[in-house]
Design a protein around this motif. Structure first.
Motif, PDB file in Angstrom:
ATOM      1  N   LEU A 273       0.830  -1.207   0.000  1.00 33.19           N
ATOM      2  CA  LEU A 273       0.000   0.000   0.000  1.00 33.19           C
ATOM      3  C   LEU A 273       0.865   1.258   0.000  1.00 33.19           C
ATOM      4  N   ALA A 274       1.980   1.221   0.721  1.00 33.50           N
ATOM      5  CA  ALA A 274       2.881   2.379   0.731  1.00 33.50           C
ATOM      6  C   ALA A 274       3.446   2.632  -0.659  1.00 33.50           C
ATOM      7  N   ILE A 275       3.853   1.562  -1.348  1.00 30.51           N
ATOM      8  CA  ILE A 275       4.414   1.709  -2.703  1.00 30.51           C
ATOM      9  C   ILE A 275       3.352   2.219  -3.666  1.00 30.51           C
ATOM     10  N   LEU A 276       2.154   1.654  -3.599  1.00 32.80           N
ATOM     11  CA  LEU A 276       1.083   2.076  -4.501  1.00 32.80           C
ATOM     12  C   LEU A 276       0.683   3.527  -4.243  1.00 32.80           C
ATOM     13  N   LEU A 277       0.594   3.911  -2.978  1.00 36.02           N
ATOM     14  CA  LEU A 277       0.212   5.285  -2.645  1.00 36.02           C
ATOM     15  C   LEU A 277       1.279   6.271  -3.097  1.00 36.02           C
ATOM     16  N   PHE A 278       2.534   5.932  -2.892  1.00 32.86           N
ATOM     17  CA  PHE A 278       3.621   6.808  -3.337  1.00 32.86           C
ATOM     18  C   PHE A 278       3.627   6.934  -4.861  1.00 32.86           C
ATOM     19  N   THR A 279       3.420   5.831  -5.561  1.00 32.88           N
ATOM     20  CA  THR A 279       3.361   5.871  -7.023  1.00 32.88           C
ATOM     21  C   THR A 279       2.201   6.734  -7.498  1.00 32.88           C
ATOM     22  N   LEU A 280       1.054   6.600  -6.850  1.00 34.60           N
ATOM     23  CA  LEU A 280      -0.106   7.425  -7.208  1.00 34.60           C
ATOM     24  C   LEU A 280       0.211   8.903  -7.041  1.00 34.60           C
ATOM     25  N   GLY A 281       0.872   9.266  -5.950  1.00 35.77           N
ATOM     26  CA  GLY A 281       1.240  10.662  -5.739  1.00 35.77           C
ATOM     27  C   GLY A 281       2.153  11.181  -6.834  1.00 35.77           C
ATOM     28  N   ILE A 282       3.152  10.388  -7.224  1.00 39.30           N
ATOM     29  CA  ILE A 282       4.070  10.797  -8.288  1.00 39.30           C
ATOM     30  C   ILE A 282       3.330  10.971  -9.605  1.00 39.30           C
TER      31      ILE A 282
END
Length: 300
Positions: A273-282
């Motif tokens: 979830l941390a990786i997906l959320l960070f990718t979404l932000g980028i």
């Protein structure tokens, strides 16, 4: 003389104000872009300050191994009774710092080679592009496998340095193509006709024109670096010298059996979830940057 300097300074200040007003208008046009900026800033804050709120060695509780999610442990605990959310926070510094170092090296090295090659052309262009092609043919995973036998990658800077040196080839190629297109434009021809030095033309004329493209490449390089290092740690290619999201995924799947039992499932889902959320932000920030630096999109 002084009045001219003041006028120039005032013009520059007005241009900066207009630019930031335009940025604010673009961000407000789609609330999702503001959300993306908040997400990226939130991860940056977590990477810088988050580990300060937790001890270097997280407390273990043998009586709460793979404890379920609760108000005390939002994502449960791992196989040693350590809080999973705390591991996500403490592991973010390694992941984000190495991604930042990777992006800086990739963009700086690739941009410098691409600009110089595309502007000079001729023999320099041939030599630098052959070196770039050789770099692109080197498989990264086998090389990292060899390096892991003599290098522990315990430092985030070491990991970022290696990934950056392995990843600049594509940026160099893309920047060279942009440079070849821009060098034929009228303002570049005028600068060359005035006899301005190469450093001035590249630094004051070409580079500012390519700044938006370079900035977006840097953000994309950050996400690529996160995937690369997390994947390497997940596969067990690199030794576990530092806590990070890839190590958490490896231990949850291969040590806790998260794919076959629900006990360790939160331990696997938290870093994902941390990786997906960070990718979404980028992705949302890159979408905003595309409109900020593209006048045609701003007018639509």
């Amino acid at each position: 003389m002084s009045s001219a300097i003041l006028e120039t300074g005032g013009t520059a200040a007005a241009m900066r104000r207009n630019f930031w007003r335009g940025v604010w208008r673009v961000m407000r046009r789609k609330p999702s872009r503001l959300i993306g900026a908040v997400i990226v800033l939130g991860f940056a804050f977590m990477g810088v300050f988050g580990p300060m709120f937790h001890p270097e060695l997280l407390p273990r509780d043998p009586d709460r191994i793979y404890a379920p999610m609760s108000a005390e442990h939002w994502f449960g605990t791992d196989g040693q009774g350590r809080d999973v959310l705390a591991q996500v926070v403490t592991g973010s510094r390694y992941v984000l710092l190495s991604a930042l170092v990777t992006a800086v090296i990739t963009v700086v090295l690739g941009t410098a080679i691409g600009l110089f090659s595309g502007f000079k052309r001729g023999r320099w262009d041939t030599v630098l592009m052959r070196l770039t092609d050789m770099k692109l043919t080197i498989p990264g995973l086998p090389l990292l496998l060899v390096l892991s036998t003599v290098w522990s990658f315990g430092s985030a800077v070491e990991m970022g340095l290696v990934l950056g040196l392995l990843g600049w080839g594509g940026v160099a190629r893309a920047v060279r193509a942009q440079t070849l297109s821009l060098r034929e434009r009228g303002f570049i021809e005028a600068a060359r006709g005035l006899g301005l030095p190469t450093t001035h033309i590249v630094g004051r004329e070409l580079l500012p024109s390519m700044a938006p493209y370079i900035a977006m490449n840097m953000l994309i390089a950050v996400t690529g670096a996160v995937y690369a290092q997390v994947g390497l740690f997940f596969l067990g290619v690199l030794p576990y010298e530092a806590d990070n999201w890839g190590v958490m995924l490896n231990l949850s799947v291969f040590g806790g059996g998260a794919l076959t039992t629900t006990a360790a499932l939160p331990y696997m889902l938290a870093p994902l979830l941390a990786i997906l959320l960070f990718t979404l932000g980028i992705v949302l920030v890159v979408d905003a940057m595309d409109e900020i630096f593209n006048p045609r999109l701003r007018e639509e």
